[in-house]
Write an enzyme that holds these catalytic residues in place. Structure first.
Site, PDB file in Angstrom:
ATOM      1  N   ASN A  42       1.148   2.623   7.014  1.00 11.76           N
ATOM      2  CA  ASN A  42       2.305   1.986   6.373  1.00 11.76           C
ATOM      3  C   ASN A  42       3.438   1.948   7.390  1.00 11.76           C
ATOM      4  OD1 ASN A  42       4.264   0.983   4.693  1.00 11.76           O
ATOM      5  ND2 ASN A  42       4.538   2.878   3.536  1.00 11.76           N
ATOM      6  N   LYS A  58       6.234   0.309   7.206  1.00 11.18           N
ATOM      7  CA  LYS A  58       7.553   0.207   6.585  1.00 11.18           C
ATOM      8  C   LYS A  58       8.401  -0.860   7.308  1.00 11.18           C
ATOM      9  CE  LYS A  58       7.002   4.980   5.141  1.00 11.18           C
ATOM     10  NZ  LYS A  58       7.606   6.313   4.950  1.00 11.18           N
ATOM     11  N   HIS A 114       5.195   3.185  -3.974  1.00 15.23           N
ATOM     12  CA  HIS A 114       5.632   4.130  -2.954  1.00 15.23           C
ATOM     13  C   HIS A 114       6.953   4.771  -3.378  1.00 15.23           C
ATOM     14  CE1 HIS A 114       6.905   5.763   0.913  1.00 15.23           C
ATOM     15  NE2 HIS A 114       5.642   5.642   1.304  1.00 15.23           N
ATOM     16  N   GLU A 161       9.550   5.519  -1.841  1.00 14.65           N
ATOM     17  CA  GLU A 161      10.759   4.870  -1.336  1.00 14.65           C
ATOM     18  C   GLU A 161      11.138   3.678  -2.205  1.00 14.65           C
ATOM     19  OE1 GLU A 161       9.844   6.250   3.249  1.00 14.65           O
ATOM     20  OE2 GLU A 161       9.473   4.173   2.646  1.00 14.65           O
ATOM     21  N   GLU A 190       1.164  11.318  -2.607  1.00 12.84           N
ATOM     22  CA  GLU A 190       2.213  11.606  -1.638  1.00 12.84           C
ATOM     23  C   GLU A 190       3.277  12.491  -2.281  1.00 12.84           C
ATOM     24  OE1 GLU A 190       2.794   8.100   1.445  1.00 12.84           O
ATOM     25  OE2 GLU A 190       3.492   7.534  -0.539  1.00 12.84           O
ATOM     26  N   GLY A 245       7.995  11.948   5.438  1.00 10.72           N
ATOM     27  CA  GLY A 245       8.937  11.767   6.533  1.00 10.72           C
ATOM     28  C   GLY A 245       9.834  12.954   6.810  1.00 10.72           C
ATOM     29  N   SER A 258       3.830  13.271   5.597  1.00 11.87           N
ATOM     30  CA  SER A 258       3.947  13.913   6.912  1.00 11.87           C
ATOM     31  C   SER A 258       2.576  14.245   7.496  1.00 11.87           C
ATOM     32  CB  SER A 258       4.820  15.176   6.821  1.00 11.87           C
ATOM     33  OG  SER A 258       6.153  14.831   6.518  1.00 11.87           O
TER      34      SER A 258
END
Length: 255
Positions: A9, A11, A100, A102, A172, A178, A218
């Site tokens: 991904n 992004k 996701h 985010e 996730e 991240g 991560s």
């Protein structure tokens, strides 16, 4: 033996040159690793929207697949700046990432909105990489399993058995994405097993055994091998480490 699925991904990273250069480098690797490509892995790359078409052209005829990072929950209309499932299909894109963290956090995507996106994706015959995960607060209060079950019940579990064939589940933990924070391997295995049991209770053993549940959060070239050893971890959804070709190749090799 179930194939490992490795998903990159990217992004909002990489320009046209970076994208095409990376993909051509990746193809050179697979040209030297035919046995790996054919028998053990499926690779999915999710570049930015402007480069989906050229990316798909570059990987045609290989075991590398291209995915979009999102779609709108409507097929068309006055939604400035948005991209529809129909548009993706028209340029040969067959995979999309939905849910996701985010998107859930920055764009306020609720389970209700995600369910609409699922319907649109399935209607247009898109394969869905569906992300689920708990917050740090939920984990600290031992509510991570309840949170995951709720996310599934309000989205995917409304789908039919036949429709489930179109999903890859990406677990996730939101607090690990991240941040460099990584859960213990046994904790990831425990959650993946929990997710698989939820699918078994809902759709039966055949579906739960067949569905791919990959881990993201991560994940790096240094820790991926231990994750991939876990019984219920069927691959990885890779963020930052997928932007470095050498690190990403190491992850592919480890799987």
């Amino acid at each position: 033996m179930k194939k490992k699925i490795i998903i990159a991904n990217w992004k909002m990273n990489y320009n046209f040159y970076d994208t095409t250069h990376f993909l051509r480098h990746l193809l050179k690797f697979f040209n030297h690793e035919k046995e790996i490509e054919k028998n053990h892995q499926k690779i999915i790359i999710a570049p930015s929207y402007p480069f989906l078409h050229i990316s798909n052209q570059i990987v045609q005829g290989t075991n590398i697949h291209i995915a979009a990072q999102n779609i709108h929950d409507m097929e068309k209309g006055s939604y400035t700046g948005e991209v529809s499932a129909i548009m993706l299909k028209s340029i040969g894109i067959n995979n999309v990432i939905l849910g996701h963290s985010e998107r859930r956090t920055y764009f306020n995507e609720t389970n209700k909105i995600l369910l609409e996106k699922i319907y649109i994706a399935l209607k247009n015959r898109l394969k869905i990489i569906f992300c689920i995960g708990e917050t740090l607060n939920e984990r600290n209060n031992n509510k991570q399993f309840i949170s995951i079950q709720k996310q599934l019940e309000q989205t995917i579990f409304i789908c039919s058995v036949k429709e489930i064939e179109n999903f890859i589940i990406a677990y996730e933990p939101i607090w690990a994405i991240g941040t460099g924070e990584v859960p213990y391997y046994h904790e990831v295995q425990k959650m993946h097993n929990h997710i698989r049991l939820l699918f078994k209770n809902k759709y039966g053993k055949f579906v739960s055994d067949k569905i791919h549940i990959v881990y993201g959060g991560s994940i790096t070239e240094l820790n991926c091998k231990e994750f991939f050893k876990q019984k219920d971890v069927d691959g990885g959804l890779v963020g930052n480490s997928s932007l470095n070709i050498n690190k990403f190749l190491s992850i592919i090799k480890a799987s």
